[in-house]
Design a protein around this motif. Sequence first.
Motif, PDB file in Angstrom:
ATOM      1  N   GLU A   6       0.981  -1.296  -0.132  1.00 16.53           N
ATOM      2  CA  GLU A   6      -0.458  -0.236  -0.449  1.00 16.53           C
ATOM      3  C   GLU A   6       0.841   1.370  -0.519  1.00 16.53           C
ATOM      4  O   GLU A   6       1.739   1.059   0.231  1.00 16.53           O
ATOM      5  CB  GLU A   6      -1.028   0.510   0.965  1.00 16.53           C
ATOM      6  N   LEU A  20      -5.723   6.392  -2.055  1.00 22.23           N
ATOM      7  CA  LEU A  20      -4.930   5.168  -1.714  1.00 22.23           C
ATOM      8  C   LEU A  20      -4.252   4.522  -3.417  1.00 22.23           C
ATOM      9  O   LEU A  20      -5.235   4.084  -3.703  1.00 22.23           O
ATOM     10  CB  LEU A  20      -4.978   3.647  -0.391  1.00 22.23           C
ATOM     11  N   SER A  21      -3.074   3.947  -2.847  1.00 20.94           N
ATOM     12  CA  SER A  21      -2.943   2.247  -4.093  1.00 20.94           C
ATOM     13  C   SER A  21      -2.202   1.715  -2.762  1.00 20.94           C
ATOM     14  O   SER A  21      -1.782   1.558  -2.118  1.00 20.94           O
ATOM     15  CB  SER A  21      -1.861   3.083  -4.761  1.00 20.94           C
ATOM     16  N   CYS A  22      -2.760   0.520  -3.792  1.00 16.60           N
ATOM     17  CA  CYS A  22      -1.571  -1.177  -3.421  1.00 16.60           C
ATOM     18  C   CYS A  22      -1.735  -1.570  -5.491  1.00 16.60           C
ATOM     19  O   CYS A  22      -1.822  -1.603  -5.886  1.00 16.60           O
ATOM     20  CB  CYS A  22      -2.778  -1.840  -3.241  1.00 16.60           C
ATOM     21  N   TRP A  36     -10.314  -3.679   0.331  1.00 19.01           N
ATOM     22  CA  TRP A  36      -9.398  -2.602   1.622  1.00 19.01           C
ATOM     23  C   TRP A  36     -10.172  -2.274   3.475  1.00 19.01           C
ATOM     24  O   TRP A  36     -11.507  -2.291   2.705  1.00 19.01           O
ATOM     25  CB  TRP A  36      -9.520  -0.663   0.654  1.00 19.01           C
ATOM     26  N   TYR A  95      -5.368  -1.221   4.955  1.00 19.07           N
ATOM     27  CA  TYR A  95      -5.140  -2.099   4.477  1.00 19.07           C
ATOM     28  C   TYR A  95      -5.380  -2.666   3.046  1.00 19.07           C
ATOM     29  O   TYR A  95      -7.088  -2.490   2.792  1.00 19.07           O
ATOM     30  CB  TYR A  95      -4.991  -3.856   5.602  1.00 19.07           C
ATOM     31  N   CYS A  96      -4.704  -3.059   2.437  1.00 19.23           N
ATOM     32  CA  CYS A  96      -5.381  -3.453   0.904  1.00 19.23           C
ATOM     33  C   CYS A  96      -5.370  -5.463   1.372  1.00 19.23           C
ATOM     34  O   CYS A  96      -4.609  -6.301   1.685  1.00 19.23           O
ATOM     35  CB  CYS A  96      -4.350  -3.314  -0.005  1.00 19.23           C
ATOM     36  N   THR A 118      -1.152   1.496   5.269  1.00 21.50           N
ATOM     37  CA  THR A 118      -0.243   3.387   5.094  1.00 21.50           C
ATOM     38  C   THR A 118      -1.600   3.731   6.214  1.00 21.50           C
ATOM     39  O   THR A 118      -3.122   3.408   6.132  1.00 21.50           O
ATOM     40  CB  THR A 118      -1.062   3.070   3.934  1.00 21.50           C
TER      41      THR A 118
END
Length: 124
Positions: A6, A20-22, A36, A95-96, A118
Amino acid sequence: QVQLVESGGGSVQAGGSLRLSCAASGRTFSNYAMGWFRQAPGKEREFVAAINWSGGSTSYTDSGKGRFTISRDNAKNMVYLQMNSLKPEDTAVYYCAASTRIRVQAAQGAYDYWGQGTQVTVSS
């Protein structure tokens, strides 16, 4: 195995936005539903949003509806969470997670792989 990383967390004032990116690596990303989750201090981890393998179906927690948008790019092995109109109660570690079940999943037990998280902090 699927590895998830993440990024995009940070500190923002109430009313602000974060994306947010994963990033996923390992097995074929499009075989997995993605989700997520978040965990605030002193609280249990909770569902935030999920998306099916193709991106055609999504689900959100009630508190996130209208503010959060989950999306994915299977060509890039990425899943995103756009968060708008953030509130202090959104403060948590996000969390992803990846599920082999391909359909949208809200239950934590349906997920097989997890990222490290993250931090998102929203100040009033």
